[in-house]
Write a protein that holds these residues in place. Structure first.
Motif, PDB file in Angstrom:
ATOM      1  N   MET A 196       0.840  -1.203   0.000  1.00 10.29           N
ATOM      2  CA  MET A 196       0.000   0.000   0.000  1.00 10.29           C
ATOM      3  C   MET A 196       0.871   1.247   0.000  1.00 10.29           C
ATOM      4  O   MET A 196       1.239   1.756   1.060  1.00 10.29           O
ATOM      5  CB  MET A 196      -0.911   0.003   1.222  1.00 10.29           C
ATOM      6  CG  MET A 196      -1.867  -1.168   1.216  1.00 10.29           C
ATOM      7  SD  MET A 196      -2.970  -1.088   2.629  1.00 10.29           S
ATOM      8  CE  MET A 196      -3.600  -2.759   2.621  1.00 10.29           C
ATOM      9  N   GLY A 197       1.201   1.709  -1.190  1.00 10.86           N
ATOM     10  CA  GLY A 197       1.976   2.933  -1.285  1.00 10.86           C
ATOM     11  C   GLY A 197       2.595   3.069  -2.651  1.00 10.86           C
ATOM     12  O   GLY A 197       2.647   2.118  -3.434  1.00 10.86           O
ATOM     13  N   SER A 198       3.054   4.290  -2.945  1.00 16.16           N
ATOM     14  CA  SER A 198       3.621   4.591  -4.256  1.00 16.16           C
ATOM     15  C   SER A 198       5.038   5.123  -4.111  1.00 16.16           C
ATOM     16  O   SER A 198       5.556   5.769  -5.017  1.00 16.16           O
ATOM     17  CB  SER A 198       2.754   5.646  -4.963  1.00 16.16           C
ATOM     18  OG  SER A 198       1.393   5.275  -4.906  1.00 16.16           O
ATOM     19  N   SER A 199       5.676   4.878  -2.965  1.00 17.75           N
ATOM     20  CA  SER A 199       6.995   5.474  -2.733  1.00 17.75           C
ATOM     21  C   SER A 199       7.929   4.591  -1.923  1.00 17.75           C
ATOM     22  O   SER A 199       9.078   4.950  -1.730  1.00 17.75           O
ATOM     23  CB  SER A 199       6.821   6.802  -1.996  1.00 17.75           C
ATOM     24  OG  SER A 199       6.370   6.565  -0.665  1.00 17.75           O
ATOM     25  N   GLU A 211       7.771   4.339   1.122  1.00 18.49           N
ATOM     26  CA  GLU A 211       7.979   4.993   2.414  1.00 18.49           C
ATOM     27  C   GLU A 211       7.112   4.402   3.524  1.00 18.49           C
ATOM     28  O   GLU A 211       7.318   4.730   4.692  1.00 18.49           O
ATOM     29  CB  GLU A 211       7.726   6.501   2.289  1.00 18.49           C
ATOM     30  CG  GLU A 211       8.779   7.196   1.453  1.00 18.49           C
ATOM     31  CD  GLU A 211       8.388   8.621   1.095  1.00 18.49           C
ATOM     32  OE1 GLU A 211       8.991   9.555   1.627  1.00 18.49           O
ATOM     33  OE2 GLU A 211       7.467   8.790   0.282  1.00 18.49           O
ATOM     34  N   SER A 212       6.139   3.554   3.178  1.00 15.22           N
ATOM     35  CA  SER A 212       5.307   2.996   4.246  1.00 15.22           C
ATOM     36  C   SER A 212       5.875   1.672   4.773  1.00 15.22           C
ATOM     37  O   SER A 212       5.270   1.034   5.624  1.00 15.22           O
ATOM     38  CB  SER A 212       3.853   2.831   3.773  1.00 15.22           C
ATOM     39  OG  SER A 212       3.714   1.701   2.924  1.00 15.22           O
ATOM     40  N   SER A 213       7.063   1.270   4.308  1.00 16.75           N
ATOM     41  CA  SER A 213       7.675   0.031   4.801  1.00 16.75           C
ATOM     42  C   SER A 213       8.051   0.144   6.272  1.00 16.75           C
ATOM     43  O   SER A 213       8.609   1.152   6.707  1.00 16.75           O
ATOM     44  CB  SER A 213       8.940  -0.284   3.989  1.00 16.75           C
ATOM     45  OG  SER A 213       9.658  -1.338   4.601  1.00 16.75           O
ATOM     46  N   PRO A 236      12.258   5.396  -4.838  1.00 17.39           N
ATOM     47  CA  PRO A 236      12.361   4.485  -5.979  1.00 17.39           C
ATOM     48  C   PRO A 236      10.987   4.164  -6.570  1.00 17.39           C
ATOM     49  O   PRO A 236      10.885   3.405  -7.524  1.00 17.39           O
ATOM     50  CB  PRO A 236      12.967   3.227  -5.352  1.00 17.39           C
ATOM     51  CG  PRO A 236      12.444   3.223  -3.954  1.00 17.39           C
ATOM     52  CD  PRO A 236      12.299   4.674  -3.543  1.00 17.39           C
ATOM     53  N   GLY A 237       9.929   4.723  -5.963  1.00 19.12           N
ATOM     54  CA  GLY A 237       8.566   4.344  -6.334  1.00 19.12           C
ATOM     55  C   GLY A 237       8.105   3.190  -5.477  1.00 19.12           C
ATOM     56  O   GLY A 237       8.856   2.645  -4.664  1.00 19.12           O
ATOM     57  N   GLY A 238       6.845   2.829  -5.671  1.00 17.33           N
ATOM     58  CA  GLY A 238       6.304   1.744  -4.866  1.00 17.33           C
ATOM     59  C   GLY A 238       5.097   1.155  -5.547  1.00 17.33           C
ATOM     60  O   GLY A 238       4.623   1.670  -6.550  1.00 17.33           O
ATOM     61  N   SER A 239       4.628   0.067  -5.053  1.00 18.07           N
ATOM     62  CA  SER A 239       5.116  -0.528  -3.829  1.00 18.07           C
ATOM     63  C   SER A 239       6.329  -1.440  -4.029  1.00 18.07           C
ATOM     64  O   SER A 239       7.024  -1.736  -3.062  1.00 18.07           O
ATOM     65  CB  SER A 239       3.999  -1.326  -3.167  1.00 18.07           C
ATOM     66  OG  SER A 239       3.639  -2.429  -3.958  1.00 18.07           O
ATOM     67  N   THR A 273       0.553   3.353   9.658  1.00 16.73           N
ATOM     68  CA  THR A 273      -0.500   4.365   9.489  1.00 16.73           C
ATOM     69  C   THR A 273      -1.256   4.231   8.169  1.00 16.73           C
ATOM     70  O   THR A 273      -2.482   4.295   8.143  1.00 16.73           O
ATOM     71  CB  THR A 273       0.122   5.769   9.567  1.00 16.73           C
ATOM     72  OG1 THR A 273       0.838   5.853  10.798  1.00 16.73           O
ATOM     73  CG2 THR A 273      -0.934   6.844   9.540  1.00 16.73           C
ATOM     74  N   GLU A 274      -0.525   4.057   7.058  1.00 15.04           N
ATOM     75  CA  GLU A 274      -1.217   4.024   5.767  1.00 15.04           C
ATOM     76  C   GLU A 274      -2.112   2.782   5.659  1.00 15.04           C
ATOM     77  O   GLU A 274      -3.218   2.849   5.135  1.00 15.04           O
ATOM     78  CB  GLU A 274      -0.203   4.064   4.612  1.00 15.04           C
ATOM     79  CG  GLU A 274      -0.816   4.014   3.216  1.00 15.04           C
ATOM     80  CD  GLU A 274      -1.756   5.179   2.899  1.00 15.04           C
ATOM     81  OE1 GLU A 274      -1.647   6.240   3.540  1.00 15.04           O
ATOM     82  OE2 GLU A 274      -2.618   5.024   2.012  1.00 15.04           O
ATOM     83  N   VAL A 275      -1.637   1.665   6.198  1.00 14.91           N
ATOM     84  CA  VAL A 275      -2.447   0.445   6.161  1.00 14.91           C
ATOM     85  C   VAL A 275      -3.710   0.637   6.996  1.00 14.91           C
ATOM     86  O   VAL A 275      -4.817   0.289   6.572  1.00 14.91           O
ATOM     87  CB  VAL A 275      -1.623  -0.768   6.643  1.00 14.91           C
ATOM     88  CG1 VAL A 275      -2.506  -1.996   6.814  1.00 14.91           C
ATOM     89  CG2 VAL A 275      -0.497  -1.065   5.660  1.00 14.91           C
ATOM     90  N   LYS A 276      -3.542   1.235   8.171  1.00 16.50           N
ATOM     91  CA  LYS A 276      -4.735   1.480   9.011  1.00 16.50           C
ATOM     92  C   LYS A 276      -5.720   2.405   8.300  1.00 16.50           C
ATOM     93  O   LYS A 276      -6.935   2.204   8.339  1.00 16.50           O
ATOM     94  CB  LYS A 276      -4.308   2.063  10.363  1.00 16.50           C
ATOM     95  CG  LYS A 276      -3.794   0.985  11.314  1.00 16.50           C
ATOM     96  CD  LYS A 276      -3.561   1.508  12.709  1.00 16.50           C
ATOM     97  CE  LYS A 276      -2.140   1.963  12.846  1.00 16.50           C
ATOM     98  NZ  LYS A 276      -1.627   1.947  14.222  1.00 16.50           N
ATOM     99  N   ARG A 277      -5.154   3.426   7.637  1.00 13.80           N
ATOM    100  CA  ARG A 277      -6.014   4.362   6.911  1.00 13.80           C
ATOM    101  C   ARG A 277      -6.828   3.616   5.860  1.00 13.80           C
ATOM    102  O   ARG A 277      -8.038   3.801   5.746  1.00 13.80           O
ATOM    103  CB  ARG A 277      -5.103   5.388   6.234  1.00 13.80           C
ATOM    104  CG  ARG A 277      -5.633   6.751   6.277  1.00 13.80           C
ATOM    105  CD  ARG A 277      -4.654   7.897   6.174  1.00 13.80           C
ATOM    106  NE  ARG A 277      -3.412   7.724   5.505  1.00 13.80           N
ATOM    107  CZ  ARG A 277      -2.280   8.316   5.914  1.00 13.80           C
ATOM    108  NH1 ARG A 277      -2.273   9.118   6.971  1.00 13.80           N
ATOM    109  NH2 ARG A 277      -1.162   8.146   5.268  1.00 13.80           N
TER     110      ARG A 277
END
Lengths: 483, 95
Positions: A126-129, A131-133, A148-151, A350-354
Motif C-alpha cells: 500500500m503505497g507509491s513510494s 515509504e510505508s515500509s 524508488p517508487g512503490g510498492s 498508518t497508511e495500512v490502518k487508513r
C-alpha cells in the motif's frame, strides 16, 4: 560479470565464463557492500542462494540446464518463501517465517533460479513510494534523495543499483510499472489471472497481479516463461495457453496501430515528460507504426474508484491478521477484543490502518450502494473505454507517471496527493489489462517511463513492442552514476 | 464529507483497530480528504451500468471433490503465537 542482463548472464553460464556459485557470490558481496545506501533488501538469503547456485551448477554439468538455471534474482517480500521470513514490509509479519512457497517462488525454484533475497516494499503493497515500509524507505539509485517508487520499490532499487539482475514485483495499482519508470527499468504487469496469486500476500484480490521487473523486455519475457500459467491453487488464474514469450520479440512493427489517449497527454502533464513521450512515439513511427489520438474519458475517475475498491478488499483481506494463527500478537491481552485491537493497532502502520478504515467505512451498513457498488459501476465504464479503444488500435501509449521520481518525504503528509501519483496506472488494474513501463528518456537526471497498454493476454505483443524499441534506442542501458 | 472524532472511533472499532487518542484528529482529517476525493464518483450517472466485480467476468472454477490436501497442522502451527495440543490459544472467551 555484474551489470549484465539475464540473457547475457545465461550466455555466460552456458559458455562456462563463470559458474552460478561465482555469479551468486559476486552479487551477495555487492549487496553486502552497497545496500546500506539503498535499503533495497529486507532479507538477504545467502545460505539458500548458495545452495541453489551449487545445485544449478550441478544441473548444468549434467546437461539439464534450461534458460533460467543458475540465474540469481530477487523476490518482492510479498511472495511467501518457505523457511524464509516473509514480511510484506510490515511489523505484523516481521516474525513470520513462511511454512510454504508461493506458486511464483516454486516456479522460479523449479526453473533453477537462485533467490538472492527478499526486497523492500510499501507495507502490504500500500503505497507509491516505498515509504510505508516497516523497514524504512528504499532509496532511488539515480538519486538517493528521491524515492524508488512503490510498492515494489525495493525490487526496482536493487536492479537499478546492480544488486540483482532482475526481480519479481506485484502490481495492484501501478506497483510494478511506477517503480520501473522511476528507476529506468522494464516492468510488466500481466493480465489479471495470467500469473498465480497463490502465496502472494493479498492486498486487493480483484486487482493484484505479479509480474517481472528487469533491465530489458527480453529478460522480462524470460521471466514470464517461468511465471505465467494456470495454477489449480488460484481459482482466478487464467486457463489459457502460455506462449513462449521470447519467440516473437523480434517481429517487425510494420502496421502497428498505436493509440495516444488525450487524457494521458493533457496540458497538465509536465511538458518535459510530454516531449519525451512524443519522441518515443516518433521512434515507433520510424519502426513502421501508425499513431492516432484516442480517448479514455473516464481516466480521472479511476482514482476515486480504485480508492474504494482496493481499500474495501484490503479491509476484508487484512482481517486475517488477528494475532491468532501467525504474525504479531500484542503483549498481555486483557481479553479477545483487546488482543485483536492492540495486535492490529500496533502491528499495522498508518497508511495500512487508513486504507482498512476507508474500506471498512465504505462497506459498513447503509453505504454499500453509494461507495462500493458505485465504484464497481465506474470500473465497468473504465473497462468499456479500453475495450472500445483496443478494438481500434493494437496498443495504447502514454506516460507511466505524471512526474519523475519525487523526493523522500515530499508527499507523505497528504495521502490524497500521493494517490494522484497513480492516475495513469490504476485504470489498467481496474480493467484487468496488461501494461508495461519501459525507459524512454531522462528528465533532470531522473528516468522517465513510457507506458504501453495492450489487450487481454497480449503480453507477447507488449514484449515485442518494448523489445523493438530497445533494439532501436539505448535509454534502457543507462545506469546511475558510478555503476 | 467530514468525519468527526466519533466517526473515526466507530470505524476503528468496526475494523478492530486500536488508534491512539492523540492521532484521532489526524485520521479524521486524512480520511475526510480521502472521502472528498472519492466523492468525485458521484459526478457521473451510473444508474444503468452493471457493476464489474471481476475484470474478465470469470466464474468460479470447480474441480472434482477429492481430498487433495495433507494434514499439515503441526507444520502450519509452528508460526502461531500460542498453541497447545494442536489448538490455537487465545485469551479466555467464555467466563
Amino acid at each position: 560479470m555484474l551489470n549484465k542482463t539475464l540473457a547475457e548472464l545465461a550466455k555466460g553460464l552456458d559458455q562456462g565464463e563463470f559458474s552460478s556459485v561465482e555469479l551468486t557470490q559476486a552479487y551477495l558481496e555487492r549487496i553486502k557492500r552497497e545496500d546500506s545506501k539503498y535499503n533495497s533488501f529486507i532479507t538477504v538469503t545467502e545460505e539458500l542462494a548458495l545452495t541453489q547456485a551449487t545445485a544449478a551448477d550441478e544441473t548444468r554439468a549434467a546437461g539439464n540446464a534450461t534458460s533460467m538455471t543458475g540465474l540469481p534474482i530477487a523476490h518482492k517480500d510479498i511472495f511467501c518463501t518457505q523457511g524464509v521470513r516473509t514480511s510484506a514490509g510490515s511489523k505484523m509479519l516481521d516474525n513470520f517465517v513462511s511454512p510454504y512457497d508461493a506458486t511464483v517462488i516454486r516456479q522460479f525454484n523449479a526453473a533453477g533460479a537462485v533467490t538472492l533475497g527478499k526486497t523492500n516494499m510499501d507495507e502490504f503493497a500500500m503505497g507509491s513510494s516505498n515509504e510505508s515500509s516497516f523497514y524504512g524507505p528504499s532509496r532511488n539509485p539515480w538519486n538517493t534523495d528521491h524515492v524508488p517508487g512503490g510498492s515494489s520499490g525495493g525490487s526496482a532499487a536493487a536492479i537499478a543499483a546492480g544488486l540483482a539482475p532482475a526481480a519479481t514485483g506485484t502490481d495492484t495499482g501501478g506497483s510494478i510499472r511506477q517503480p520501473a519508470a522511476f528507476c529506468n527499468l522494464t516492468g510488466l504487469k500481466p493480465t489479471y489471472g495470467r500469473v498465480s496469486r497463490y502465496g502472494m500476500i493479498a492486498y486487493a484480490s480483484s486487482l493484484d497481479q505479479g509480474g517481472p521487473m528487469a533491465q530489458t523486455a527480453e529478460d522480462a519475457a524470460m521471466m514470464m516463461n517461468v511465471m505465467a500459467g494456470l495454477d489449480p491453487l488460484d481459482s482466478t488464474s487464467a486457463d489459457r495457453q502460455v506462449p513462449d514469450y521470447t519467440a516473437k520479440l523480434d517481429a517487425p512493427l510494420t502496421g502497428l496501430k498505436i493509440g495516444l489517449p488525450k487524457e494521458f497527454l493533457s496540458a497538465n502533464l509536465n511538458p518535459e515528460m510530454a516531449t519525451l513521450i512524443h519522441a518515443a512515439v516518433k521512434e515507433y513511427e520510424a519502426l513502421g507504426a501508425t499513431v492516432t489520438e484516442v480517448s479514455l474519458p473516464n481516466t480521472a475517475l479511476s482514482v476515486p474508484a480504485y480508492y474504494i475498491i482496493a481499500p474495501a478488499e484490503a479491509s476484508s483481506n487484512l482481517s486475517r491478521f488477528d494475532g491468532v494463527r501467525y504474525g504479531y500478537r500484542c503483549e498481555d491481552p486483557k481479553n479477545l477484543e483487546d488482543m485483536y485491537k492492540r495486535t492490529r493497532g500496533e502491528g499495522f502502520g498508518t497508511e495500512v490502518k487508513r486504507r482498512i478504515m476507508v474500506g471498512t467505512y465504505a462497506l459498513s451498513e447503509g453505504f454499500y450502494d453509494a461507495y462500493y457498488k458505485k465504484a464497481q459501476q465506474i470500473r465497468r465504464l473504465i473497462q468499456e473505454d479500453f475495450v472500445r479503444v483496443l478494438s481500434e488500435v493494437d496498443v495504447i501509449m502514454g506516460p507511466t507517471t505524471p512526474t519523475p521520481a519525487f523526493k523522500l518525504g515530499e508527499k507523505t503528509s497528504d495521502p490524497v496527493e500521493m494517490y494522484m501519483e497513480d492516475i495513469f496506472t490504476l485504470s489498467l488494474n481496474l480493467a484487468g489489462l496488461p501494461g508495461m513501463s519501459i525507459p524512454c528518456g531522462m528528465n533532470n537526471g531522473l528516468p522517465v517511463g513510457l507506458q504501453i497498454i495492450g489487450n487481454y493476454f497480449a503480453e507477447e505483443k507488449l514484449l515485442n513492442v518494448a523489445h523493438k524499441f530497445q533494439q532501436a534506442t539505448d535509454w534502457h542501458t543507462l545506469k546511475p552514476a558510478g555503476l | 464529507m467530514a468525519l468527526n472524532r466519533t466517526d473515526v472511533e466507530k470505524i476503528a472499532h468496526l475494523a478492530r483497530l486500536q488508534i491512539d487518542e492523540s492521532s484521532v484528529p489526524e485520521y479524521a482529517t486524512n480520511l475526510s480528504n480521502i472521502l472528498d476525493l472519492i466523492s468525485q464518483m458521484q459526478s457521473i450517472d451510473t444508474s444503468d451500468v452493471e457493476p464489474l466485480a471481476h475484470p474478465l467476468d470469470a466464474v468460479q472454477r470447480l474441480r472434482a471433490d477429492n481430498i487433495t490436501e495433507n494434514n499439515q497442522r503441526e507444520h502450519l502451527q509452528t508460526v502461531a503465537p500460542s498453541v497447545e495440543s494442536g489448538l490455537f490459544l487465545v485469551p479466555k472467551v467464555i467466563e
